[in-house]
Write an enzyme that holds these catalytic residues in place. Structure first.
Site, short mmCIF file in Angstrom:
data_model
loop_
_atom_site.label_atom_id
_atom_site.label_comp_id
_atom_site.label_asym_id
_atom_site.label_seq_id
_atom_site.Cartn_x
_atom_site.Cartn_y
_atom_site.Cartn_z
N ARG A 153 0.85 -1.19 0.00
CA ARG A 153 0.00 0.00 0.00
C ARG A 153 0.89 1.24 0.00
O ARG A 153 2.02 1.22 0.51
CB ARG A 153 -0.90 0.01 1.24
CG ARG A 153 -1.81 -1.21 1.36
CD ARG A 153 -2.57 -1.19 2.67
NE ARG A 153 -3.45 -2.35 2.81
CZ ARG A 153 -3.10 -3.49 3.41
NH1 ARG A 153 -1.87 -3.63 3.91
NH2 ARG A 153 -3.97 -4.49 3.50
N LYS A 184 -2.29 -2.76 7.98
CA LYS A 184 -3.43 -2.35 8.79
C LYS A 184 -3.33 -2.99 10.18
O LYS A 184 -2.97 -4.16 10.31
CB LYS A 184 -4.73 -2.74 8.11
CG LYS A 184 -4.97 -1.99 6.80
CD LYS A 184 -6.28 -2.38 6.16
CE LYS A 184 -6.52 -1.58 4.89
NZ LYS A 184 -7.79 -1.94 4.22
N HIS A 256 -3.18 1.77 -5.75
CA HIS A 256 -3.90 0.50 -5.66
C HIS A 256 -3.92 -0.21 -7.00
O HIS A 256 -4.03 -1.45 -7.04
CB HIS A 256 -5.31 0.74 -5.14
CG HIS A 256 -5.54 0.14 -3.79
ND1 HIS A 256 -4.91 0.61 -2.65
CD2 HIS A 256 -6.28 -0.93 -3.40
CE1 HIS A 256 -5.29 -0.12 -1.62
NE2 HIS A 256 -6.10 -1.07 -2.04
N ARG A 259 -0.97 -2.29 -6.95
CA ARG A 259 -1.21 -3.40 -6.02
C ARG A 259 -2.07 -4.48 -6.69
O ARG A 259 -1.79 -5.67 -6.58
CB ARG A 259 -1.88 -2.85 -4.76
CG ARG A 259 -2.11 -3.85 -3.63
CD ARG A 259 -2.51 -3.07 -2.38
NE ARG A 259 -3.15 -3.89 -1.37
CZ ARG A 259 -2.51 -4.58 -0.45
NH1 ARG A 259 -1.18 -4.59 -0.43
NH2 ARG A 259 -3.16 -5.28 0.46
N HIS A 282 -3.36 -9.40 3.59
CA HIS A 282 -4.80 -9.54 3.80
C HIS A 282 -5.04 -10.43 5.02
O HIS A 282 -4.44 -11.49 5.15
CB HIS A 282 -5.48 -10.16 2.58
CG HIS A 282 -5.62 -9.21 1.44
ND1 HIS A 282 -5.80 -9.64 0.13
CD2 HIS A 282 -5.61 -7.85 1.38
CE1 HIS A 282 -5.89 -8.58 -0.66
NE2 HIS A 282 -5.78 -7.50 0.07
N TYR A 291 -9.09 -11.48 -6.78
CA TYR A 291 -8.13 -11.43 -7.88
C TYR A 291 -8.19 -12.70 -8.73
O TYR A 291 -7.83 -12.68 -9.90
CB TYR A 291 -6.71 -11.23 -7.33
CG TYR A 291 -6.54 -9.91 -6.64
CD1 TYR A 291 -6.40 -8.73 -7.37
CD2 TYR A 291 -6.52 -9.83 -5.26
CE1 TYR A 291 -6.26 -7.51 -6.74
CE2 TYR A 291 -6.37 -8.61 -4.62
CZ TYR A 291 -6.24 -7.46 -5.37
OH TYR A 291 -6.11 -6.25 -4.72
#
Length: 312
Positions: A153, A184, A256, A259, A282, A291
């Protein structure tokens, strides 16, 4: 709008005035909400409901169910339910109703859009865009190579310090070279970087960063701006957009996008989805699996173009 015996039409009229005068909503928005609420009033009239306090949560739920089964587009269904929820909330806030029967009714979730990535050719053009004869060009090349080479990110990349890079300069291809990223929830992960990113980062560290730091007060930041301070997220966005334009990429490109491209190209190359999950940081593999939908489309296209019995 059809009249109602005990005030439903007046409540709707008051709500539309509120949108127009107090909220400053556009004429287009007000007109759309008026159409949606006309549909709602027609439904209530078929149930012999003429007062807003006669509306129950069951009635609102029934109306929402009818909408979902109607030929309306999903976006129109969602907007109509939002209009109904807003109407009842307004009526309670304005003292026109005792309770909000629409509080528990949620609009349908929008269909999840497939992420849009760049082709390998577009990525190559983007990464070749920076002019590496200048310090800022070397910095830009390192930034772009890191974004695509790690799938990180944008916040993770600009937050990197020198200590978060493992053995970049003088590393051999066999050595474990990568970045320590904090995603995150401040969750730490290690991501390897390939030879192209390693070369770009090494060139920046040896030939550009020391000179750029001379303009500042010193920082541990890996990527710095022309004043010797940490490169900001906004500046990194601008750098990416500038080079996408220079590379002739007309599609909207964001961090993104790189990404998405990273994940899609890994999966198309045969990477396991759970490995890609770890690389992207994730928490759940479900997030990563979107994806795989992209790669299924790619596989279908390849099959149709390459298999002798695919068409016909």
């Amino acid at each position: 709008m059809a009249a109602a015996a005990n005030g439903l039409d007046q409540v709707v009229a008051s709500y539309l005035d509120h949108l127009r005068v107090e909220r400053g909503s556009s004429p287009h928005t007000v007109a759309a909400y008026r159409r949606d609420l006309r549909r709602y009033l027609r439904f209530l009239q078929t149930r012999v409901v003429s007062d807003i306090d006669q509306v129950t949560p069951e009635l609102v739920g029934e109306f929402a169910a009818e909408l979902r089964e109607s030929p309306l587009a999903p976006a129109s269904v969602a907007r109509t339910i939002v209009a109904v929820r807003s109407l009842h909330r307004f009526a309670v806030d304005d003292g026109l109703a005792k309770a909000d029967p629409a509080r528990e009714v949620s609009p349908p979730q929008a269909a999840r859009r497939l992420p849009k990535g760049l082709s390998v050719g577009q990525i190559q053009a983007l990464l070749a865009s920076p002019l590496t004869q200048t310090p800022l060009g070397l910095r830009d090349a390192a930034l772009l190579e890191l974004l695509y080479g790690t799938g990180a990110r944008i916040t993770e990349v600009v937050s990197l310090d020198l200590d978060d890079v493992t053995r970049v300069v003088d590393a051999t291809p066999e050595e474990a070279v990568g970045l320590r990223l904090f995603g995150k929830g401040n969750k730490e992960r290690w991501v390897p970087i390939g030879s192209y990113a390693r070369v770009a980062l090494g060139a920046y560290l040896t030939r550009a960063r020391p000179g750029l730091l001379a303009s500042g007060r010193g920082t541990a930041a890996l990527l710095v701006n022309s004043r010797g301070g940490r490169l900001s997220r906004q500046s990194a966005w601008t750098i990416l957009r500038t080079h996408a334009e220079r590379a002739g990429i007309t599609a909207d490109v964001s961090p993104h996008t790189l990404r998405h491209s990273y994940a899609t190209h890994l999966l198309e190359g045969g990477a396991d989805v759970r490995v890609v999950q770890e690389l992207l940081g994730h928490a759940s593999v479900t997030t990563t699996q979107i994806y795989t939908m992209v790669t299924v489309d790619h596989l279908r296209e390849v099959y149709r173009s390459a298999h002798p019995r695919a068409m016909g």
